[in-house]
Design an enzyme around this catalytic site. Structure first.
Site, PDB file in Angstrom:
ATOM      1  N   THR A 117      -8.948  18.740  10.040  1.00  0.00           N
ATOM      2  CA  THR A 117      -9.707  19.675   9.202  1.00  0.00           C
ATOM      3  C   THR A 117     -11.121  19.883   9.689  1.00  0.00           C
ATOM      4  O   THR A 117     -11.660  20.997   9.608  1.00  0.00           O
ATOM      5  CB  THR A 117      -9.764  19.135   7.753  1.00  0.00           C
ATOM      6  OG1 THR A 117      -8.441  19.087   7.261  1.00  0.00           O
ATOM      7  CG2 THR A 117     -10.600  20.014   6.852  1.00  0.00           C
ATOM      8  N   SER A 133      -3.229  16.089  12.432  1.00  0.00           N
ATOM      9  CA  SER A 133      -2.877  14.684  12.665  1.00  0.00           C
ATOM     10  C   SER A 133      -1.481  14.331  12.157  1.00  0.00           C
ATOM     11  O   SER A 133      -0.951  13.271  12.486  1.00  0.00           O
ATOM     12  CB  SER A 133      -3.920  13.746  12.069  1.00  0.00           C
ATOM     13  OG  SER A 133      -3.755  13.608  10.692  1.00  0.00           O
ATOM     14  N   THR A 190      -7.486  13.415   8.780  1.00  0.00           N
ATOM     15  CA  THR A 190      -7.483  12.236   7.912  1.00  0.00           C
ATOM     16  C   THR A 190      -6.067  11.777   7.549  1.00  0.00           C
ATOM     17  O   THR A 190      -5.866  10.609   7.226  1.00  0.00           O
ATOM     18  CB  THR A 190      -8.256  12.519   6.608  1.00  0.00           C
ATOM     19  OG1 THR A 190      -7.671  13.653   5.961  1.00  0.00           O
ATOM     20  CG2 THR A 190      -9.723  12.770   6.886  1.00  0.00           C
ATOM     21  N   THR A 211       3.030  -5.768   0.646  1.00  0.00           N
ATOM     22  CA  THR A 211       3.134  -5.367  -0.760  1.00  0.00           C
ATOM     23  C   THR A 211       2.847  -3.879  -0.955  1.00  0.00           C
ATOM     24  O   THR A 211       2.044  -3.294  -0.222  1.00  0.00           O
ATOM     25  CB  THR A 211       2.188  -6.197  -1.656  1.00  0.00           C
ATOM     26  OG1 THR A 211       2.245  -5.665  -2.985  1.00  0.00           O
ATOM     27  CG2 THR A 211       0.745  -6.174  -1.166  1.00  0.00           C
ATOM     28  N   GLN A 212       3.511  -3.307  -1.962  1.00  0.00           N
ATOM     29  CA  GLN A 212       3.233  -1.916  -2.324  1.00  0.00           C
ATOM     30  C   GLN A 212       1.886  -1.800  -3.042  1.00  0.00           C
ATOM     31  O   GLN A 212       1.373  -0.697  -3.225  1.00  0.00           O
ATOM     32  CB  GLN A 212       4.345  -1.378  -3.239  1.00  0.00           C
ATOM     33  CG  GLN A 212       5.675  -1.271  -2.544  1.00  0.00           C
ATOM     34  CD  GLN A 212       6.789  -0.770  -3.462  1.00  0.00           C
ATOM     35  OE1 GLN A 212       6.555  -0.306  -4.562  1.00  0.00           O
ATOM     36  NE2 GLN A 212       8.014  -0.884  -2.988  1.00  0.00           N
ATOM     37  N   CYS A 213       1.338  -2.945  -3.498  1.00  0.00           N
ATOM     38  CA  CYS A 213       0.037  -2.912  -4.195  1.00  0.00           C
ATOM     39  C   CYS A 213      -1.069  -2.602  -3.206  1.00  0.00           C
ATOM     40  O   CYS A 213      -1.012  -2.975  -2.035  1.00  0.00           O
ATOM     41  CB  CYS A 213      -0.264  -4.258  -4.840  1.00  0.00           C
ATOM     42  SG  CYS A 213       0.894  -4.718  -6.105  1.00  0.00           S
TER      43      CYS A 213
END
Ligand code: ASP
Length: 346
Positions: free
Chosen positions: A16, A61, A92, A280-282
């Site tokens: 961008t 990207s 980004t 972890t997904q956290c």
């Protein structure tokens, strides 16, 4: 302190920050770098020199690939002696993946490599791109009183925050604060001054040269757990021909379903030499498989802990370790070890 003799190489890969609006479709499309240069006359007013290198063509990207990472590493290696630091303008969307991969490809980095981009094209009035670019260049040129770079690390700089590249995630599709580094402190915060956090910045061995590792093995994947995942999905995933490593995104502190079929499929995959890494997904915190019975079942199946590594870093680490020709046992041993500050060493 800015070194007035410093030379920084600005590498524009796309994204961008250098995009324009297609008047017919309204979509943002990569444009050429002269657009960027004419929109940032401030670059000419910096008291150190900046040369530019352009990707031809520049890419969104979302199109980045290991081949593009090799190209970026090659540009840095070819210019390593001639410059004090490098700034890479990158979209980004996948910047955290690229930063993670490059952090492993570049070993014993003795010069700053700072990634930045923007949420709005640099030509727009409210663009965040100008500040990101100018500050990233300043950080790349900054030296300590001994003449060493302030940040001899691969970082992402975005919206006042300097972060270790392999600790970052893109956390917002809209906000200017698009990135965060949930499990590692910022390397610098920028206000009126650039406030570096020396104690968190990696220090290389200045008596040895930086080395560049280009070999990446793509036979890796990411499997994200969700309630209701079926044996067919897990089986199909783990049966991909040639698969060598899987990043398993689990719940909480590293838990998964405890169903026998699930644990058996993972065990079988590990026995076939596939390295399964638990992350972890956290956003915050670390995998601790011993904490719950469900986690312990994964551990017994031979799943290796990725501790507080991001998915991006774990994936890149599998690619670089298998690319270096390591055996599954060696990869299993190295995954929980910090190679570039990508995880908190237990
Ligand atoms: N799609 C763009 C890219 O990642 C978004 C951005 O630059 O922020 O290349």
């Amino acid at each position: 302190m800015t070194d007035i003799n410093a030379k920084v190489l600005l590498i524009y890969t796309g994204g961008t920050i250098g995009m324009v609006e297609n008047p017919e479709t309204g979509a943002l499309e990569p444009f050429n770098f002269s657009h960027l240069g004419s929109n940032v006359p401030e670059i000419q007013r910096l008291n150190f020199s900046v040369d530019t290198y352009l990707f031809d063509p520049p890419i969104d990207s979302s199109d980045v690939s290991p081949a593009k990472w090799q190209e970026m590493a090659g540009i840095i290696e070819d210019n390593y002696e001639g410059y004090d630091g490098f700034v890479i303008l990158h979209g980004t969307d996948t910047m955290a993946y690229t930063a993670s991969a490059l952090s492993f490809m570049l070993e014993n980095l003795t010069k700053p490599v700072i990634f930045t981009g923007s949420q709005l094209p640099i030509g727009k009035y409210r663009s965040d791109g100008k500040e990101n670019l100018i500050t990233a260049l300043e950080i790349a040129a900054d030296k300590d009183p001994d003449g060493n770079p302030m940040v001899p690390e691969l970082c992402i700089y975005m919206q006042n925050l300097l972060m270790r590249g392999n600790r970052t995630m893109k956390v917002s599709a809209d906000d200017f604060s698009a990135f965060n580094s949930p499990n590692y402190p910022y390397l610098a915060e920028v206000g009126v001054d650039i406030r570096y956090e020396y104690k968190f910045i990696l220090q290389p061995d200045y008596s040895s040269p930086a080395t560049f590792n280009y070999a990446l093995d793509h036979h890796v994947s990411v499997l994200k757990l969700f309630p209701g995942i079926t044996p067919e999905v897990v089986h199909a995933h783990l049966s991909v021909p040639g698969l060598k490593g899987v990043v398993l995104e689990t719940y909480g502190s590293g838990n998964s379903p405890s169903a026998k079929w699930f644990i058996d499929l993972l065990h079988e995959a590990v026995d076939r030499g596939i390295v399964v890494v638990n992350v972890t997904q956290c956003l915050y915190g670390s995998v601790e498989m011993h904490r719950y019975e469900n986690g312990q079942k994964l551990q017994k199946a031979g799943v290796v802990s990725g501790f507080d590594m991001t998915t991006e870093a774990a994936l890149a680490k599998l690619m670089i370790l298998f690319g270096a020709g390591k055996t599954p046992d060696e990869v299993t041993r190295l995954m929980p070890v910090s190679l570039r500050g990508e995880l908190t060493q237990r």
